[in-house]
Design a protein around this motif. Structure first.
Motif, short mmCIF file in Angstrom:
data_model
loop_
_atom_site.label_atom_id
_atom_site.label_comp_id
_atom_site.label_asym_id
_atom_site.label_seq_id
_atom_site.Cartn_x
_atom_site.Cartn_y
_atom_site.Cartn_z
N VAL A 8 9.90 -3.93 12.30
CA VAL A 8 9.58 -2.92 13.30
C VAL A 8 8.55 -1.97 12.68
N VAL A 9 7.44 -1.75 13.38
CA VAL A 9 6.40 -0.84 12.91
C VAL A 9 6.41 0.41 13.80
N TRP A 10 6.72 1.53 13.18
CA TRP A 10 6.63 2.83 13.85
C TRP A 10 5.19 3.28 13.66
N SER A 11 4.47 3.55 14.75
CA SER A 11 3.05 3.86 14.65
C SER A 11 2.63 4.83 15.73
N HIS A 16 -5.31 4.73 11.52
CA HIS A 16 -5.97 3.68 10.75
C HIS A 16 -4.96 2.89 9.90
N TYR A 17 -4.05 3.60 9.25
CA TYR A 17 -3.07 2.94 8.40
C TYR A 17 -2.12 2.07 9.22
N CYS A 18 -1.77 2.53 10.41
CA CYS A 18 -0.90 1.75 11.30
C CYS A 18 -1.59 0.45 11.69
N VAL A 21 -1.53 -2.05 8.82
CA VAL A 21 -0.23 -2.71 8.69
C VAL A 21 -0.09 -3.81 9.74
N LYS A 22 -0.42 -3.51 10.98
CA LYS A 22 -0.29 -4.51 12.06
C LYS A 22 -1.23 -5.69 11.82
N ASN A 23 -2.46 -5.43 11.38
CA ASN A 23 -3.40 -6.51 11.09
C ASN A 23 -2.87 -7.41 9.97
N TYR A 24 -2.31 -6.80 8.94
CA TYR A 24 -1.74 -7.56 7.83
C TYR A 24 -0.62 -8.48 8.33
N LEU A 25 0.29 -7.92 9.12
CA LEU A 25 1.41 -8.72 9.63
C LEU A 25 0.91 -9.87 10.51
N GLU A 26 -0.08 -9.60 11.34
CA GLU A 26 -0.65 -10.64 12.20
C GLU A 26 -1.32 -11.73 11.38
N GLY A 69 13.67 0.91 5.24
CA GLY A 69 12.48 1.57 5.76
C GLY A 69 11.44 1.76 4.66
N ILE A 70 10.23 1.32 4.92
CA ILE A 70 9.12 1.51 3.99
C ILE A 70 8.33 2.70 4.52
N THR A 71 8.37 3.81 3.78
CA THR A 71 7.72 5.02 4.23
C THR A 71 6.45 5.32 3.44
N LYS A 72 6.24 4.62 2.34
CA LYS A 72 5.03 4.84 1.54
C LYS A 72 3.87 4.10 2.18
N VAL A 73 2.70 4.74 2.16
CA VAL A 73 1.51 4.15 2.75
C VAL A 73 0.84 3.26 1.71
N GLY A 74 0.55 2.04 2.10
CA GLY A 74 -0.11 1.08 1.22
C GLY A 74 0.48 -0.30 1.41
N LEU A 75 -0.38 -1.28 1.56
CA LEU A 75 0.09 -2.64 1.81
C LEU A 75 0.92 -3.20 0.66
N GLU A 76 0.71 -2.71 -0.56
CA GLU A 76 1.48 -3.22 -1.70
C GLU A 76 2.97 -2.93 -1.52
N TYR A 77 3.31 -1.80 -0.91
CA TYR A 77 4.73 -1.47 -0.66
C TYR A 77 5.31 -2.37 0.42
N LEU A 78 4.50 -2.66 1.42
CA LEU A 78 4.94 -3.56 2.48
C LEU A 78 5.15 -4.97 1.94
N GLU A 79 4.20 -5.46 1.15
CA GLU A 79 4.33 -6.81 0.58
C GLU A 79 5.58 -6.94 -0.27
#
Length: 89
Positions: A8-11, A16-18, A21-26, A69-79
């Protein structure tokens, strides 16, 4: 209990950061749901109660009823969170 990973992406609109994240997931073919907080302070209140933040993006990753919940901004945290949340990892 299901072993299917949910994302789930809260945006908010114009974030831009949101979008990043969505582009990465797609690109990774990872299905996700979006909760838009634009003009919805009550939704930001939920983020604050759950994670102590009011900013977006916040990404929730979970299996069954166990969400992180991942609250830090940056794709490395999401990965990192996506990898550790995968079933049998």
């Amino acid at each position: 209990m299901s072993n299917v990973q949910s994302v789930v992406v809260w945006s908010k609109q114009g974030c831009h950061y949101c979008a990043e994240v969505k582009n990465y997931l797609e690109e990774k073919n990872i299905a996700y749901k979006t909760i838009d907080v634009t003009n919805h302070d009550d939704r930001r209140d939920i983020l604050e109660a759950k994670y102590g933040v009011r900013h977006v993006p916040v990404v929730e990753i979970g299996i069954g009823h166990d969400f992180k919940g991942i609250t830090k901004v940056g794709l490395e945290y999401l990965e990192e969170a996506l990898f550790t949340a995968e079933p049998n990892k």
